[in-house]
Write a protein that holds these residues in place. Sequence first.
Motif, PDB file in Angstrom:
ATOM      1  N   ILE A  69      -8.286   1.496   1.928  1.00 33.16           N
ATOM      2  CA  ILE A  69      -7.015   1.494   2.646  1.00 33.16           C
ATOM      3  C   ILE A  69      -6.714   2.880   3.212  1.00 33.16           C
ATOM      4  N   ALA A  70      -6.878   3.895   2.384  1.00 35.39           N
ATOM      5  CA  ALA A  70      -6.527   5.258   2.791  1.00 35.39           C
ATOM      6  C   ALA A  70      -7.363   5.745   3.971  1.00 35.39           C
ATOM      7  N   ALA A  71      -8.576   5.232   4.101  1.00 37.80           N
ATOM      8  CA  ALA A  71      -9.461   5.666   5.182  1.00 37.80           C
ATOM      9  C   ALA A  71      -9.132   5.000   6.513  1.00 37.80           C
ATOM     10  N   ALA A  72      -8.244   4.007   6.506  1.00 36.55           N
ATOM     11  CA  ALA A  72      -7.936   3.255   7.717  1.00 36.55           C
ATOM     12  C   ALA A  72      -6.701   3.796   8.423  1.00 36.55           C
ATOM     13  N   ASP A  73      -6.677   3.662   9.751  1.00 38.42           N
ATOM     14  CA  ASP A  73      -5.477   3.968  10.526  1.00 38.42           C
ATOM     15  C   ASP A  73      -4.521   2.783  10.556  1.00 38.42           C
ATOM     16  N   LEU A  74      -5.077   1.585  10.354  1.00 32.01           N
ATOM     17  CA  LEU A  74      -4.256   0.370  10.353  1.00 32.01           C
ATOM     18  C   LEU A  74      -4.951  -0.681   9.490  1.00 32.01           C
ATOM     19  N   VAL A  75      -4.172  -1.385   8.683  1.00 28.67           N
ATOM     20  CA  VAL A  75      -4.685  -2.518   7.912  1.00 28.67           C
ATOM     21  C   VAL A  75      -4.154  -3.795   8.556  1.00 28.67           C
ATOM     22  N   MET A  76      -5.056  -4.680   8.926  1.00 29.29           N
ATOM     23  CA  MET A  76      -4.685  -5.964   9.521  1.00 29.29           C
ATOM     24  C   MET A  76      -4.940  -7.049   8.476  1.00 29.29           C
ATOM     25  N   ILE A  77      -3.909  -7.845   8.204  1.00 28.20           N
ATOM     26  CA  ILE A  77      -3.993  -8.866   7.165  1.00 28.20           C
ATOM     27  C   ILE A  77      -3.822 -10.240   7.791  1.00 28.20           C
ATOM     28  N   SER A  78      -4.675 -11.177   7.378  1.00 23.40           N
ATOM     29  CA  SER A  78      -4.529 -12.583   7.750  1.00 23.40           C
ATOM     30  C   SER A  78      -4.291 -13.384   6.491  1.00 23.40           C
ATOM     31  N   ALA A  79      -3.295 -14.263   6.508  1.00 17.33           N
ATOM     32  CA  ALA A  79      -2.997 -15.002   5.275  1.00 17.33           C
ATOM     33  C   ALA A  79      -2.359 -16.353   5.560  1.00 17.33           C
ATOM     34  N   MET A  80      -2.597 -17.292   4.628  1.00 13.75           N
ATOM     35  CA  MET A  80      -1.880 -18.541   4.572  1.00 13.75           C
ATOM     36  C   MET A  80      -0.830 -18.420   3.472  1.00 13.75           C
ATOM     37  N   ILE A  81      -0.007 -19.464   3.377  1.00  8.92           N
ATOM     38  CA  ILE A  81       1.021 -19.452   2.342  1.00  8.92           C
ATOM     39  C   ILE A  81       0.399 -19.319   0.965  1.00  8.92           C
ATOM     40  N   VAL A  82      -0.718 -19.974   0.754  1.00  8.57           N
ATOM     41  CA  VAL A  82      -1.339 -19.951  -0.567  1.00  8.57           C
ATOM     42  C   VAL A  82      -1.815 -18.559  -0.956  1.00  8.57           C
ATOM     43  N   GLN A  83      -2.002 -17.694   0.029  1.00 10.75           N
ATOM     44  CA  GLN A  83      -2.426 -16.315  -0.228  1.00 10.75           C
ATOM     45  C   GLN A  83      -1.252 -15.347  -0.295  1.00 10.75           C
ATOM     46  N   LYS A  84      -0.061 -15.883  -0.367  1.00 14.86           N
ATOM     47  CA  LYS A  84       1.153 -15.078  -0.290  1.00 14.86           C
ATOM     48  C   LYS A  84       1.176 -13.950  -1.313  1.00 14.86           C
ATOM     49  N   GLU A  85       0.912 -14.262  -2.576  1.00 15.59           N
ATOM     50  CA  GLU A  85       1.018 -13.236  -3.620  1.00 15.59           C
ATOM     51  C   GLU A  85       0.010 -12.126  -3.411  1.00 15.59           C
ATOM     52  N   GLU A  88       1.126  -9.977  -0.461  1.00 17.08           N
ATOM     53  CA  GLU A  88       2.225  -9.071  -0.809  1.00 17.08           C
ATOM     54  C   GLU A  88       1.724  -7.865  -1.589  1.00 17.08           C
ATOM     55  N   ASP A  89       0.743  -8.079  -2.449  1.00 18.94           N
ATOM     56  CA  ASP A  89       0.177  -6.972  -3.207  1.00 18.94           C
ATOM     57  C   ASP A  89      -0.532  -5.989  -2.285  1.00 18.94           C
ATOM     58  N   VAL A  90      -1.278  -6.513  -1.307  1.00 13.99           N
ATOM     59  CA  VAL A  90      -1.963  -5.638  -0.352  1.00 13.99           C
ATOM     60  C   VAL A  90      -0.944  -4.823   0.436  1.00 13.99           C
ATOM     61  N   ILE A  91       0.130  -5.464   0.867  1.00 17.98           N
ATOM     62  CA  ILE A  91       1.165  -4.753   1.626  1.00 17.98           C
ATOM     63  C   ILE A  91       1.775  -3.631   0.791  1.00 17.98           C
ATOM     64  N   ARG A  92       2.079  -3.922  -0.475  1.00 20.58           N
ATOM     65  CA  ARG A  92       2.641  -2.881  -1.357  1.00 20.58           C
ATOM     66  C   ARG A  92       1.693  -1.698  -1.488  1.00 20.58           C
ATOM     67  N   ARG A  93       0.415  -1.976  -1.617  1.00 16.22           N
ATOM     68  CA  ARG A  93      -0.565  -0.884  -1.741  1.00 16.22           C
ATOM     69  C   ARG A  93      -0.619  -0.057  -0.460  1.00 16.22           C
ATOM     70  N   CYS A  94      -0.540  -0.720   0.673  1.00 21.09           N
ATOM     71  CA  CYS A  94      -0.556   0.004   1.948  1.00 21.09           C
ATOM     72  C   CYS A  94       0.683   0.883   2.093  1.00 21.09           C
ATOM     73  N   ARG A  95       1.846   0.355   1.679  1.00 21.56           N
ATOM     74  CA  ARG A  95       3.069   1.153   1.753  1.00 21.56           C
ATOM     75  C   ARG A  95       2.954   2.394   0.872  1.00 21.56           C
TER      76      ARG A  95
END
Length: 543
Positions: A69-85, A88-95
């Motif tokens: 994550i730290a090496a990237a300029d942008l993280v692009m995430i694709s998800a369905m509802i079933v991947q919600k949790e 959300e964890d990936v987003i928290r780590r990026c923040r």
Amino acid sequence: MKKNAGSKFLLVSPRMPETYWSYKHVLKFIGKRALMPPLGLVTVAALLPENISARIVDMNVGPLRDEDIAAADLVMISAMIVQKESMEDVIRRCRRLGVPVAAGGPYPSSCSDEIEGVDHFVLDEGEVTLPRFLADWDAGTPQAMYRSPEKPDLRTCPVPRFDLLDMSLYDTVPVQFSRGCPFDCEFCDIVHLFGRKPRTKPPERFLAEMDAAYATGFTGSMFIVDDNFIGNKRRVKELLRHIAGWQDEHGFPFTLCTEASIDLAHDDDLLKLMVKAGFSMVFVGIESPVAESLTSAGKHQNLREDVRIGIRKIQRAGIEVTGGFIIGFDSDPPDIFDRQIEFIDELAIPTAMIGLLMALPNTRLYDRLSREGRMLATSTGNNTSGAALNFVPKLPAETLIAGYRRVLQTVYEPRRYFARCLKLLSIYPPREQRTAHTMRRPIRVRELTALLRSLAYQTFSRYGLSYLSYIIRGAAKRPDLVVRVVTMAVQAHHYMVVTREAFPPEGARVRRGRARGNVRDWNERRAADTLPEMLEPSIDRSG
């Protein structure tokens, strides 16, 4: 903000929970880590310009590290509802690491207002919205939201970047021919997402995707992810002739499967072309044996003739039918549970994906129930956990949940499952009527490995006697289909384990709380890993 030429993008596919369609307990028999790679992400990667370097992390085959994550300029995430949790964890780590996030796919496209921590939403079909985002990103002025109702011409779609993944980790490679469906079932959101007029790729464009998959060294199962592969029959027939030629030229490296409406059985030429092209399985949304329920759901294509006749015709052509079934329609009678069990047995469908009805956003069902004041919550996309309904049903909710539990436990009871397998084997065409390519293909190493591991493990499982009886009888009945016999046996292990963990026998202690007990609908499998919308599209099923 300064311009962002030469950026590094990290494309992330969040972790999928254990589901019927994940085949987690099958993968260990064949040495794979996941069923399919994320087609949406490899398509997005192909849309990126040369001045952006792209790397894909599929959390279903390997970990996402903080240093990635730290090496990237942008993280692009694709998800369905079933991947919600997991999302959300990936987003928290990026923040936490100070890296901006862009999100798209079925869950963000339907519920962007519920998602926090995303800097840029790139929604709907990526061929339209992603270039707009990229232009703003390159100029240093990316916006918070990109949406468009435009339906792009699929002739402009790029060839997916399968080369960015280690394809040896996957069991099946996904490709796409069309988007959209001519039907408009009340519970389905496909028409809202992709339109009612199917858009298709030219044959040469589709063959380029087959070439790209083949160039990675991958052979085996190829899944055409269309919501209804035969939505435009004239064009699909043209495609099938080209696929058959490609397969013959390359020695039939791919065994094909897809999703289609039941009217496949009404077109003899189409069915023959699918067999000639190398199809071995088709998923059909059968839903219910109750005509009133099909009528109320707008599933009129299933009422044009007895669905039993159509299913049997497809099976006799040598193509396995896997079926989707739904419990919880307003018109369902109190005996719907026994009727579904008997229906599935009669149809000889080993793989029956049975779900409680869920009202998904952007469907006519959701809108109707909202008007009637019957909605309880937004759907989680999980209609096979049997834990709850997201609307007030006509039958008592407790009755539905208990009955649904009984249906799954009965359908995947070992002897009952293997009986359906044996019945299907007897329906398949005799050896002399099978097509030449199915006769000449040698047994693959991974298939032999699966057989040996199956014998070593399943023989000593809790259902070992039923398993051995099936293997012996199946091999004796159809020695020409021994690979199919073993495949259905290995799949049985997954279905039985998932069912037992989701719905433990009465009195059994549920370990680890509910963590391993939540299995998800086939609807989610389709959206996850297969649909083409920006960073992966929607949920729901075939006509």
